[in-house]
Design a protein around this motif. Structure first.
Motif, short mmCIF file in Angstrom:
data_model
loop_
_atom_site.label_atom_id
_atom_site.label_comp_id
_atom_site.label_asym_id
_atom_site.label_seq_id
_atom_site.Cartn_x
_atom_site.Cartn_y
_atom_site.Cartn_z
N TYR A 324 103.47 30.91 34.17
CA TYR A 324 103.15 29.64 33.53
C TYR A 324 101.70 29.54 33.08
N THR A 325 100.99 30.66 33.03
CA THR A 325 99.59 30.66 32.61
C THR A 325 99.36 31.77 31.61
N ASP A 326 98.57 31.48 30.59
CA ASP A 326 98.20 32.49 29.61
C ASP A 326 97.08 33.35 30.20
N SER A 327 97.30 34.64 30.26
CA SER A 327 96.36 35.53 30.93
C SER A 327 95.02 35.64 30.21
N LEU A 328 94.99 35.43 28.90
CA LEU A 328 93.75 35.59 28.14
C LEU A 328 92.86 34.36 28.25
N THR A 329 93.41 33.19 27.94
CA THR A 329 92.62 31.96 27.88
C THR A 329 92.65 31.16 29.17
N ASP A 330 93.51 31.53 30.10
CA ASP A 330 93.68 30.81 31.36
C ASP A 330 94.23 29.40 31.13
N LEU A 331 94.81 29.18 29.96
CA LEU A 331 95.49 27.91 29.70
C LEU A 331 96.94 28.00 30.15
N HIS A 332 97.62 26.86 30.14
CA HIS A 332 99.06 26.87 30.37
C HIS A 332 99.74 27.59 29.21
N ASN A 333 100.88 28.22 29.50
CA ASN A 333 101.61 28.89 28.43
C ASN A 333 102.77 28.02 27.94
N ALA A 356 101.61 11.76 22.66
CA ALA A 356 101.27 12.46 21.41
C ALA A 356 101.12 13.95 21.68
N VAL A 357 101.49 14.74 20.71
CA VAL A 357 101.34 16.19 20.76
C VAL A 357 100.46 16.62 19.59
N LEU A 358 99.40 17.36 19.90
CA LEU A 358 98.50 17.90 18.88
C LEU A 358 98.73 19.40 18.78
N PHE A 359 99.19 19.84 17.64
CA PHE A 359 99.49 21.26 17.40
C PHE A 359 98.36 21.84 16.57
N CYS A 360 97.60 22.78 17.15
CA CYS A 360 96.41 23.34 16.51
C CYS A 360 96.66 24.80 16.14
N ASP A 361 96.22 25.16 14.96
CA ASP A 361 96.39 26.55 14.48
C ASP A 361 95.10 27.00 13.82
N LEU A 362 94.75 28.28 14.05
CA LEU A 362 93.54 28.85 13.46
C LEU A 362 93.84 29.35 12.05
N ASP A 363 93.15 28.81 11.07
CA ASP A 363 93.30 29.27 9.69
C ASP A 363 92.55 30.59 9.51
N ALA A 396 92.78 16.95 30.24
CA ALA A 396 93.80 17.07 29.20
C ALA A 396 94.68 18.28 29.46
N TYR A 397 95.93 18.15 29.06
CA TYR A 397 96.88 19.26 29.23
C TYR A 397 96.89 20.07 27.95
N VAL A 398 96.31 21.26 28.01
CA VAL A 398 96.20 22.14 26.84
C VAL A 398 96.93 23.43 27.15
N ALA A 399 97.73 23.90 26.20
CA ALA A 399 98.52 25.11 26.39
C ALA A 399 98.37 26.00 25.16
N ARG A 400 98.46 27.29 25.40
CA ARG A 400 98.52 28.23 24.29
C ARG A 400 99.98 28.46 23.97
N HIS A 401 100.37 28.03 22.78
CA HIS A 401 101.78 28.08 22.39
C HIS A 401 102.20 29.49 22.01
N GLY A 402 101.25 30.29 21.56
CA GLY A 402 101.55 31.67 21.16
C GLY A 402 100.65 32.09 20.02
N GLY A 403 100.17 33.34 20.06
CA GLY A 403 99.31 33.81 18.99
C GLY A 403 98.03 32.99 18.89
N ASP A 404 97.79 32.42 17.72
CA ASP A 404 96.61 31.57 17.51
C ASP A 404 96.99 30.10 17.46
#
Length: 755
Positions: A324-333, A356-363, A396-404
């Protein structure tokens, strides 16, 4: 002997022998239980020899004088020697004394010599019976009693300094009594009483040995019970370990079991971590109690069990964290996000609050990652994680959804304006590292769940993702999933679903548009156009072809058009060509798809049309596929020439046969500039040995100008509109001489899937 001896001594000796033999069974039980097996073995052998003495002596009094009596007396002498000899290893087994090897050899030799003298001389046995009593020689007392003295001295030395227990006292007393009786039995002259003592002297010693056997068997039982209790305690701790939440709880339970079992309340335990996620456990008695071997083994097993349970719990914790944790960023997965969001929506449904859900993506992350390397890309993702925590707060609850892609959940969400302002802060305050002119930026999509909406966590994340894509498409950077966007997404989703159904159900049909000879207007080829017929009417290609390319459906549509082109070629007996989209050319098995739909013959009647932009999709892969088809006889046409991105120098690098002039140049043929452009294109085609086809001929003036310029093949609505059934004109004699230019596209049709 039977004539003078009383019958009761014989009966007593036989009874004693039977009792002794029966008591030997107790020794056998002790030996079978396996506790101190060496002691049990020698004691059993010693008791058996003593039982033999009583039995043989009783039988000697029961048989009439003769050879049998002499034989039994000799056997009694041998058994007495064996009993005295076996007493040495038996005593050693109990006391642990040393140095019996030479004593055993000496005693055995003495009795062996006595046996030889018994049989060969009258020094030990006179070989006669007087008044029912055997007569012994002068050496008989020495032959029987001297080794007994040696054994007595050895026993006294062996037990010297040892603590005398009750059982030991019983053995000493009974052994002393048996020794005295044996000595009395050897005192001359022989009598009925001395013969009786020869059989019963061993009885006290045997009884003492049985006391030892009984004590040992009791010890075996108690030891077995204690070991069973130890196993039960280990099983109890093992079962409790699966329910304990912390290693300390397991340690405390193990300490309680050890204190109870060993009856020592001072026992304590320690649990210490080692390297590589290992643990070590130790148990000790604060009171300084000395532990026996079984108790020490029990505490070691208990320690291993506690350490193993602690390591298992630590491993479970690490696996749960990894799950349940992203190994790179130490965020929730993503898995943790799904669980948390479901719980947050259930909670908000009870509290009647918004989520509310904020979906962030790196351009531009992929291009930057390819340029700087994966390590730089990983550091950028870690930077984004820290930035989101900095803007949203540590709670805040921040998770890495996948990729960027990153997702933040905001419980008790504010109004839309505040959410937009928060998303704008996330985007504006992010500073991309590096000195790239075009830096990576964050695009944020927002979706909101309100009380009364369906509780669907995946749908809420999907809506935020769609809002993020809208922010990318509109280049505003921040977008919210509102009613307008919902309506547009629903329309696109519905259209895509309808298109998938249309492709699956055969609603994509082929229309044929003729390519005609510019002078004779004779049909020399066919262009096949894909049309979507739904509910009895045709949909405009511009309304669905881009969606077909984006979704990948164009690949299946292309297969169907190749099959339709084959049927059209056979039906109208004319060459055909197929315009292939960039998405089709990108397929690794594009050539196999063409062969599957077209067949393996008549390759020279097929032309494949590609656009200039499609050639840029993957130049090496596209050239290889087209070259393979050209080797089989397929002709390649460059469609919409002049509107794409290819440089003129690349025309010689591509396996081309035909240039198709775009309609925009044909419509400008009436102007000086337009005519000049067309002449330049024709000169370029002639220089490269390419045929020319003009598209979009709508007026007679355009056709006349093209004929004057030497264009041999034209197409357009004036000459024939696309239709499912094409009226084909027969060939007519040419009445107008052609200009002196090469014949263009004399046998070339064109099948086009036009966007």
């Amino acid at each position: 002997m039977s004539g003078t001896a009383l019958p009761w001594p014989t009966l007593v000796q036989c009874l004693v022998a039977g009792v002794v033999i029966g008591l030997c069974a107790m020794h056998a039980g002790w030996w079978r239980d396996g506790l101190r097996r060496t002691e049990a073995t020698w004691t059993l052998a010693w008791s058996a020899s003593l039982a033999g003495v009583s039995l043989v002596n009783g039988l000697a009094g029961a048989v009439p004088p003769g050879a049998a009596t002499s034989g039994l007396l000799f056997a009694r002498h041998v058994l007495i020697g064996a009993a005295i000899t076996l007493s040495l290893p038996a005593v050693r087994a109990f006391t642990g004394a040393r140095g019996i090897r030479w004593l055993v050899v000496g005693v055995s030799t003495w009795y062996a010599a006595g046996a030889v003298l018994w049989l060969s001389t009258d020094l030990v046995y006179a070989h006669r019976i007087v008044d029912g009593l055997p007569q012994y020689g002068p050496l008989a007392p020495a032959a029987s009693l001297l080794p007994l003295l040696v054994v007595a001295v050895y026993v006294m030395r062996a037990v010297r300094g040892m603590t005398l227990t009750i059982v030991g006292a019983v053995v000493v007393v009974t052994g002393t009594v048996s020794t005295m009786l044996l000595v009395l039995s050897a005192v001359p002259p022989p009598s009925a009483f001395t013969e009786l003592l020869m059989g019963v002297w061993a009885l006290p010693l045997v009884l003492g040995l049985q006391v030892v056997a009984a004590a040992r068997i009791g010890a075996v039982r108690r030891e077995g019970d204690r070991r069973a209790a130890m196993r039960d305690a280990l099983a109890s701790v093992s079962n409790a370990a699966w329910l304990a939440k912390t290693p300390e709880q397991i340690l405390e339970r193990a300490c309680d079991e050890a204190r109870s079992l060993l009856a020592d309340p001072s026992i304590e335990g320690t649990l210490r971590p080692l390297a590589r996620h290992r643990f070590i456990t130790e148990f000790y008695s604060v009171a300084g109690r000395t532990l026996d071997a079984d108790e020490a083994a029990f505490l070691r097993d208990l320690a291993r069990m506690v350490s193993g349970s602690a390591e298992r719990q630590a491993l479970t914790t690490r696996l749960r964290r990894a799950a349940y944790t992203d190994s790179l960023t130490d965020l929730h997965n993503r898995h943790a996000l799904d669980r948390y969001l479901a719980a947050a929506l259930e909670k908000a449904n009870v509290e009647r609050s918004r989520v509310a859900v904020l979906f962030c993506d790196l351009d531009g992350f992929k291009l930057a990652n390819d340029r700087h390397g994966h390590e730089w890309g990983d550091s950028l993702l870690v930077l984004v994680a820290g930035h989101l925590h900095a803007v949203l707060g540590p709670d805040a609850y921040v998770a890495r959804h996948g990729g960027d892609e990153f997702v933040a959940v905001v419980e008790r969400a504010p109004d839309a304006a505040a959410l937009r302002a928060l998303a704008r802060r996330i985007r504006d305050e992010f500073e991309s590292p590096g000195d790239d002119v075009v830096r990576t930026a964050l695009t944020v999509g927002i979706s909101v769940w309100s009380p009364g909406d369906i509780v669907d966590p995946s749908a809420l994340v999907r809506e935020a993702d769609l809002a993020m894509l809208e922010g990318k498409r509109s280049h505003v950077g921040v977008a919210m999933y509102d009613a307008r966007l919902r309506a547009r997404v629903t329309a696109v989703t519905t259209a895509r679903r309808d298109l998938e159904a249309g492709v699956r159900d055969g609603q994509i049909i082929a229309h044929f548009q003729p390519l005609t000879d510019a002078l004779t207007l004779e049909v020399v080829g066919l262009e096949v156009l894909a049309r979507w017929r739904r509910d009895g009417r045709l949909r405009r290609p511009a309304d669905w072809l881009p969606m077909a390319e984006d979704s990948g459906l164009i690949v299946e549509i292309g297969r169907q058009m190749f099959a339709a082109a084959r049927r059209g070629m056979e039906r109208f007996d004319l060459p055909v060509a197929v315009n292939v989209a960039a998405r089709q050319l990108d397929e690794p098995d594009f050539v196999a798809h063409v062969e599957e739909a077209w067949g393996t013959t008549d390759w020279d009647r097929l032309t494949i049309e590609v656009t200039e932009s499609a050639l840029l999709y993957d130049a090496a892969h596209v050239r290889a596929s087209l070259a393979t088809l050209v080797d089989r006889g397929v002709r390649i046409a460059l469609d919409d020439f002049g509107t794409g991105y290819n440089s003129l120098s690349r025309l010689g690098e591509l396996p081309l046969h035909v240039l198709k002039i775009d309609r925009t140049f044909v419509h400008d043929i009436g102007t000086t500039e337009g005519a000049a452009v067309l002449r330049a294109i024709l000169a370029l085609a002639e220089a490269h040995g390419l045929e020319v086809v003009a598209e979009g001929v709508e007026r007679a003036e355009e056709l006349t100008a093209l004929v004057e310029m030497g264009v041999a093949t034209v197409q357009g609505h004036m000459l024939g509109r696309p239709a499912a059934n094409l009226p084909v004109r027969g060939r007519r004699p040419r009445a107008v001489p052609r200009p002196t230019r090469p014949t263009l596209f004399e046998s070339l049709p064109s099948v086009l899937v036009r966007s």
